[in-house]
Design a protein around this motif. Structure first.
Motif, PDB file in Angstrom:
ATOM      1  N   LEU A 384       0.851  -1.189   0.000  1.00  0.00           N
ATOM      2  CA  LEU A 384       0.000   0.000   0.000  1.00  0.00           C
ATOM      3  C   LEU A 384       0.883   1.232   0.000  1.00  0.00           C
ATOM      4  O   LEU A 384       1.858   1.312   0.764  1.00  0.00           O
ATOM      5  N   SER A 385       0.570   2.174  -0.845  1.00  0.00           N
ATOM      6  CA  SER A 385       1.318   3.428  -0.907  1.00  0.00           C
ATOM      7  C   SER A 385       0.808   4.387   0.162  1.00  0.00           C
ATOM      8  O   SER A 385      -0.409   4.567   0.297  1.00  0.00           O
ATOM      9  N   PRO A 386       1.698   5.020   0.932  1.00  0.00           N
ATOM     10  CA  PRO A 386       1.239   5.983   1.939  1.00  0.00           C
ATOM     11  C   PRO A 386       0.516   7.171   1.312  1.00  0.00           C
ATOM     12  O   PRO A 386      -0.414   7.718   1.906  1.00  0.00           O
ATOM     13  N   ARG A 387       0.916   7.558   0.118  1.00  0.00           N
ATOM     14  CA  ARG A 387       0.217   8.662  -0.552  1.00  0.00           C
ATOM     15  C   ARG A 387      -1.193   8.249  -0.951  1.00  0.00           C
ATOM     16  O   ARG A 387      -2.142   9.031  -0.829  1.00  0.00           O
ATOM     17  N   PHE A 388      -1.336   7.021  -1.454  1.00  0.00           N
ATOM     18  CA  PHE A 388      -2.646   6.523  -1.834  1.00  0.00           C
ATOM     19  C   PHE A 388      -3.545   6.414  -0.608  1.00  0.00           C
ATOM     20  O   PHE A 388      -4.731   6.758  -0.647  1.00  0.00           O
ATOM     21  N   MET A 389      -2.994   5.937   0.493  1.00  0.00           N
ATOM     22  CA  MET A 389      -3.751   5.832   1.730  1.00  0.00           C
ATOM     23  C   MET A 389      -4.219   7.212   2.183  1.00  0.00           C
ATOM     24  O   MET A 389      -5.388   7.388   2.566  1.00  0.00           O
ATOM     25  N   PHE A 390      -3.352   8.184   2.148  1.00  0.00           N
ATOM     26  CA  PHE A 390      -3.715   9.534   2.570  1.00  0.00           C
ATOM     27  C   PHE A 390      -4.807  10.110   1.667  1.00  0.00           C
ATOM     28  O   PHE A 390      -5.766  10.725   2.148  1.00  0.00           O
ATOM     29  N   ASP A 391      -4.684   9.899   0.360  1.00  0.00           N
ATOM     30  CA  ASP A 391      -5.687  10.420  -0.571  1.00  0.00           C
ATOM     31  C   ASP A 391      -7.055   9.807  -0.319  1.00  0.00           C
ATOM     32  O   ASP A 391      -8.074  10.502  -0.326  1.00  0.00           O
ATOM     33  N   GLU A 392      -7.088   8.489  -0.108  1.00  0.00           N
ATOM     34  CA  GLU A 392      -8.364   7.813   0.097  1.00  0.00           C
ATOM     35  C   GLU A 392      -9.036   8.261   1.387  1.00  0.00           C
ATOM     36  O   GLU A 392     -10.249   8.508   1.415  1.00  0.00           O
ATOM     37  N   LEU A 393      -8.270   8.388   2.458  1.00  0.00           N
ATOM     38  CA  LEU A 393      -8.858   8.813   3.721  1.00  0.00           C
ATOM     39  C   LEU A 393      -9.191  10.303   3.712  1.00  0.00           C
ATOM     40  O   LEU A 393     -10.102  10.740   4.411  1.00  0.00           O
ATOM     41  N   LYS A 394      -8.479  11.056   2.893  1.00  0.00           N
ATOM     42  CA  LYS A 394      -8.809  12.469   2.759  1.00  0.00           C
ATOM     43  C   LYS A 394     -10.163  12.641   2.090  1.00  0.00           C
ATOM     44  O   LYS A 394     -10.955  13.523   2.447  1.00  0.00           O
ATOM     45  N   LYS A 395     -10.441  11.786   1.104  1.00  0.00           N
ATOM     46  CA  LYS A 395     -11.757  11.826   0.464  1.00  0.00           C
ATOM     47  C   LYS A 395     -12.852  11.501   1.470  1.00  0.00           C
ATOM     48  O   LYS A 395     -13.912  12.143   1.494  1.00  0.00           O
ATOM     49  N   THR A 396     -12.589  10.526   2.323  1.00  0.00           N
ATOM     50  CA  THR A 396     -13.559  10.165   3.354  1.00  0.00           C
ATOM     51  C   THR A 396     -13.761  11.317   4.332  1.00  0.00           C
ATOM     52  O   THR A 396     -14.884  11.635   4.725  1.00  0.00           O
ATOM     53  N   ALA A 397     -12.647  11.958   4.717  1.00  0.00           N
ATOM     54  CA  ALA A 397     -12.740  13.083   5.645  1.00  0.00           C
ATOM     55  C   ALA A 397     -13.513  14.239   5.032  1.00  0.00           C
ATOM     56  O   ALA A 397     -14.311  14.900   5.703  1.00  0.00           O
ATOM     57  N   ASN A 398     -13.302  14.485   3.751  1.00  0.00           N
ATOM     58  CA  ASN A 398     -14.026  15.572   3.093  1.00  0.00           C
ATOM     59  C   ASN A 398     -15.523  15.298   3.060  1.00  0.00           C
ATOM     60  O   ASN A 398     -16.342  16.202   3.227  1.00  0.00           O
ATOM     61  N   ARG A 399     -15.889  14.027   2.817  1.00  0.00           N
ATOM     62  CA  ARG A 399     -17.310  13.684   2.831  1.00  0.00           C
ATOM     63  C   ARG A 399     -17.888  13.853   4.228  1.00  0.00           C
ATOM     64  O   ARG A 399     -19.016  14.324   4.401  1.00  0.00           O
ATOM     65  N   THR A 400     -17.092  13.474   5.231  1.00  0.00           N
ATOM     66  CA  THR A 400     -17.557  13.605   6.610  1.00  0.00           C
ATOM     67  C   THR A 400     -17.706  15.067   6.989  1.00  0.00           C
ATOM     68  O   THR A 400     -18.682  15.475   7.619  1.00  0.00           O
ATOM     69  N   ILE A 401     -16.727  15.877   6.573  1.00  0.00           N
ATOM     70  CA  ILE A 401     -16.779  17.305   6.867  1.00  0.00           C
ATOM     71  C   ILE A 401     -17.979  17.943   6.186  1.00  0.00           C
ATOM     72  O   ILE A 401     -18.690  18.765   6.763  1.00  0.00           O
ATOM     73  N   SER A 402     -18.236  17.546   4.950  1.00  0.00           N
ATOM     74  CA  SER A 402     -19.377  18.086   4.219  1.00  0.00           C
ATOM     75  C   SER A 402     -20.691  17.716   4.894  1.00  0.00           C
ATOM     76  O   SER A 402     -21.623  18.510   4.955  1.00  0.00           O
ATOM     77  N   ALA A 403     -20.766  16.501   5.442  1.00  0.00           N
ATOM     78  CA  ALA A 403     -22.006  16.048   6.075  1.00  0.00           C
ATOM     79  C   ALA A 403     -22.229  16.719   7.421  1.00  0.00           C
ATOM     80  O   ALA A 403     -23.374  16.856   7.872  1.00  0.00           O
TER      81      ALA A 403
END
Length: 457
Positions: A384-403
């Motif tokens: 697993l790439s640390p950059r890929f992991m950060f990007d995926e969880l950032k998308k989740t965080a953005n959805r959570t922040i939006s909600a």
């Protein structure tokens, strides 16, 4: 009809005289610079004599394309203005633009197009057992006509250390074997395969490079002392064979080339490092290629079998608990596919239970001090790439922040604290890898080595 016209209508007249002149001067070709050529030539050069009288004036301008001619080949050196003794029919068509002679030298194809394509290349997998966000694999695939992916189980990584402990324990070895097997499946699904060998990389890779006629070896750099020494041996061995070695960096969140300081000037404490990289941009991830270049046809290289623990000198029963059941560590399957599934599961948990604790993450939540994403083994193997992991969880965080943006959190903290926590953990990981690289590259007796000794003391 004048004599000139008769000569043009009957090219066989005075042929004996022409042949004698040509034979006397077989290299009578004259190079005439256009600077000395009149801007007009007799119309007999371009118009059939029978219809000459229909055109006026009796001279015509030379077409502008003729300016590209650097010389005119004439078959006679006769100074007579009459064209009857010049064999233009064998050199020019009626229209000089249809001449078989090249008006300008043919330019070669752009050399940069062919120079960038390698006939065959080797991708040496190490701690980057994945196809997503893999710059090494991505670049080799784009620059080569064929690619040979290789993984080496180095015998020096197994057996007992000087202290009597296993250099690689059975659990880690099992995880590694599973990760290599999963990598092979992912490569096969994209039209490639993975060559697996048990042996020293500096010997295995040279042998494979000779077999396929490789032009280059692509690999990711590592940081430990033994790994750096292995890289030096590879470079020395490949240099003797005239094979280029190209290294890439892909094991950290921040790229080593993007650091705001030279590696030898890196702060020796985490606080100083964190302050230096604050606000540093993270490079974009690379998507996994849907199709990879095929294996080289030359050499008929066999892919080889993936070794068992016994092949690596380890005891398979060591992974079994005393009651005969597998331990918890043995249930963690290695491989990129497993890593992506666990990441998706963790992202879903983050979204289902958004952060509600304080800024120091002291309250009970999935982000608490006793909680772990439990993805470290896959990060360590490069599944697993640390950059890929950060990007995926950032998308989740953005959805959570939006909600939660329109809801009051009662002063419990910002909903994006989960990303701060993740960044905190990944920064620690970056710090240890960069500091290891800094000191593993330092040479004994040099200034950096002295600084290292003082810093560690």
């Amino acid at each position: 009809m004048d004599s000139n016209t008769q000569s043009c209508e009957n090219p066989e007249i005075n042929s004996t005289e022409e042949q004698s002149e040509v034979s006397r001067s077989p290299f009578a070709t004259a190079s005439l610079s256009l600077s000395s050529l009149p801007t007009t030539l007799p119309t007999q050069f371009f118009i059939q004599p029978k219809i000459l009288s229909l055109f006026a004036p009796t001279q015509v301008k030379v077409p502008t394309q003729a300016s590209s001619l650097s010389s005119l080949s004439l078959s006679s050196t006769s100074p007579s203005p009459s064209p009857s003794k010049s064999s233009f029919k064998s050199t020019f068509a009626n229209n000089p633009l249809q001449s078989p002679l090249s008006l300008a030298p043919r330019r070669p194809l752009d050399p940069s197009n062919g120079a960038a394509i390698r006939r065959a290349s080797i991708v040496w997998f190490r701690n980057d057992l994945r196809v997503h966000d893999n710059e090494c694999l991505y670049t080799a695939n784009n620059e080569s006509m064929s690619v040979l992916p290789v993984y080496c189980f180095d015998p020096r990584d197994y057996g007992k250390s000087s202290s009597g402990f296993d250099k690689t324990g059975p659990y880690r070895a099992t995880f590694l074997v599973e990760s290599v097997s999963d990598l092979r499946k992912n490569l096969q699904a994209r039209g490639s395969d993975l060559v697996v060998r048990i042996g020293k990389p500096e010997s295995v890779l040279v042998e494979l490079a000779k077999a396929i006629g490789a032009d280059a070896v692509y690999a990711h750099r590592e940081v430990s002392h033994d790994e750096v020494k292995a890289e030096e041996k590879i470079e020395a061995a490949m240099k003797e064979e005239g094979v280029e070695v190209k290294y890439f960096w892909g094991s950290t969140l921040f790229h080593v080339d993007d650091l705001p300081f030279k590696l030898e000037d890196m702060p020796s404490n985490y606080g100083g490092f964190k302050e230096k990289v604050k606000g540093l941009e993270i490079r974009k991830t690379m998507e996994a290629l849907d199709q990879l270049k095929g294996m080289p046809s030359r050499g008929d290289v066999e892919t080889g079998d993936i070794p068992s623990l016994t092949d690596l000198g380890l005891n398979p029963t060591a992974t079994m608990a005393q009651d005969g059941r597998q331990s918890v560590s043995a249930t963690m399957a290695g491989g990129e596919n497993e890593a992506l599934q666990r990441l998706n599961k963790f992202a879903a948990e983050c979204q289902a239970q958004p952060y509600k604790g304080s800024k120091d993450c002291s309250r009970d939540s999935i982000f608490g001090a006793n909680f772990s994403c439990k993805i470290s083994p896959w990060l360590a193997m490069g599944c697993l790439s640390p950059r890929f992991m950060f990007d995926e969880l950032k998308k989740t965080a953005n959805r959570t922040i939006s909600a939660t943006s329109n809801r009051n959190d009662n002063g419990s903290g910002s909903p994006d604290t989960q990303m701060n926590w993740l960044m905190f953990e990944l920064l620690w990981r970056d710090f240890f890898r960069f500091i290891t690289k800094k000191y593993s590259c330092a040479k004994v007796g040099t200034a950096p080595a002295t600084a290292c000794t003082g810093a560690l003391a």
